[in-house]
Design an enzyme around this catalytic site. Structure first.
Site, PDB file in Angstrom:
ATOM      1  N   GLU A  77      -1.807  -9.164   3.751  1.00 17.04           N
ATOM      2  CA  GLU A  77      -1.165  -9.728   5.587  1.00 17.04           C
ATOM      3  C   GLU A  77      -2.628  -9.184   5.987  1.00 17.04           C
ATOM      4  O   GLU A  77      -3.097 -10.272   6.512  1.00 17.04           O
ATOM      5  CB  GLU A  77      -0.544  -8.493   6.236  1.00 17.04           C
ATOM      6  CG  GLU A  77      -1.135  -6.979   6.437  1.00 17.04           C
ATOM      7  CD  GLU A  77      -1.693  -6.361   5.608  1.00 17.04           C
ATOM      8  OE1 GLU A  77      -2.125  -5.422   5.688  1.00 17.04           O
ATOM      9  OE2 GLU A  77      -0.961  -6.514   4.392  1.00 17.04           O
ATOM     10  N   HIS A  89      -3.734  -5.191   0.729  1.00 13.45           N
ATOM     11  CA  HIS A  89      -3.057  -5.809   2.113  1.00 13.45           C
ATOM     12  C   HIS A  89      -3.442  -7.056   1.746  1.00 13.45           C
ATOM     13  O   HIS A  89      -4.600  -7.502   2.367  1.00 13.45           O
ATOM     14  CB  HIS A  89      -3.814  -4.632   3.069  1.00 13.45           C
ATOM     15  CG  HIS A  89      -3.724  -3.463   2.816  1.00 13.45           C
ATOM     16  ND1 HIS A  89      -3.078  -2.854   4.021  1.00 13.45           N
ATOM     17  CD2 HIS A  89      -4.094  -2.456   2.534  1.00 13.45           C
ATOM     18  CE1 HIS A  89      -2.695  -1.663   3.702  1.00 13.45           C
ATOM     19  NE2 HIS A  89      -3.290  -1.304   3.179  1.00 13.45           N
ATOM     20  N   CYS A 135       1.268  -0.980  -0.012  1.00 11.29           N
ATOM     21  CA  CYS A 135      -0.074   0.113  -0.258  1.00 11.29           C
ATOM     22  C   CYS A 135       0.239   1.271  -0.286  1.00 11.29           C
ATOM     23  O   CYS A 135       1.439   1.691  -0.890  1.00 11.29           O
ATOM     24  CB  CYS A 135      -1.250   0.064   0.921  1.00 11.29           C
ATOM     25  SG  CYS A 135      -1.757   0.964   1.333  1.00 11.29           S
TER      26      CYS A 135
END
Length: 249
Positions: free
Chosen positions: A230, A228, A128
């Protein structure tokens, strides 16, 4: 025990797992009963993301940019985490009315880390803000409020909440080699790449044309995504980073 089994156990031991640095926020935070202080913090999903792929995670709070080389000398890989908007002065622009307040200490620190990592060939994964930082470092620019360009807010429909949209990797790129597409990814951003930085190639796009991934062709591993990873269970990107960092180690 066979030689291969012994080697696998050695690589799984903590002393042989690559050490991956993850950049952090620098902000005011509240916790416990009454604490309200300046803090360096990181959502737990980031270190967990590295750990689940077999790496050891260490947080890298903002520091003197002159110490970046010394810090990276001890690391095998780098994750540039998400966070605040970059200072538009870094790419010669004035702040948009919807741009967030920049954190110059973090900007300077992460640009220094990225500069050293790229010169050393240290594996880097930007996430990001980390992708935007990589583009600005290379002389590129950012769109400061994406809805102005694409006419919708589907990249950031509910601030503070991840939602999914589809991205498609560009065939023949490292990104496409790691990810089969099209694929649904977790999104939460209101800025994006505008003019691409020197040496970078766009390696994935959203359905509206927004650049969703970048990489440096020819570098051992220097890749960034606008989404994202994660926040979801797909570990393919971070496993690519950890494999590259294992070779670096």
């Amino acid at each position: 025990m066979s030689g291969n089994e012994e080697r696998t156990r050695e690589l799984d031991a903590p002393e042989h797992r690559p050490l991956i640095g993850v950049t952090t926020y620098l902000t005011r935070a509240r916790w416990g009963v009454a604490w309200d202080l300046p803090a360096t913090l990181l959502p737990a999903a980031y270190p967990a993301y590295v750990q689940r792929a077999g790496g050891l995670a260490v947080m890298l709070p903002p520091d003197d940019p002159a110490s970046a080389a010394a810090v990276l000398h001890r690391l095998d890989g780098l994750v540039l985490a998400g966070g605040e908007d970059l200072d538009p002065a870094l790419y010669g622009a004035r702040p948009h009315p919807r741009a967030g307040t920049p954190v110059p200490e973090r900007d300077r620190w992460e640009l220094a880390l990225l500069d050293v990592a790229l010169r050393r060939g240290l594996p880097v994964l930007g996430i990001c803000r980390g992708m935007q930082l990589m583009n600005v470092h290379a002389g590129g620019t950012l769109c400061q409020h994406l809805p102005d360009e694409v006419g919708h807010d589907r990249h950031n429909p509910v601030p503070g909440t991840f939602t999914d949209h589809t991205v498609t990797p560009v065939p023949g790129t490292r990104t496409a080699g790691l990810l089969s597409g099209p694929l649904a990814v977790a999104t939460q951003h209101h800025q994006s790449v505008d003019r691409l930085g020197t040496g970078l190639v766009a390696t994935a796009h959203a359905e509206d044309g927004t650049v969703e991934a970048l990489e440096y062709p020819g570098k051992p591993f220097a890749l960034a995504v606008q989404w994202h990873p994660e926040a979801r269970d797909d570990l393919r990107l971070v496993r690519g980073l950890v494999r590259a960092a294992t070779r670096e180690a």
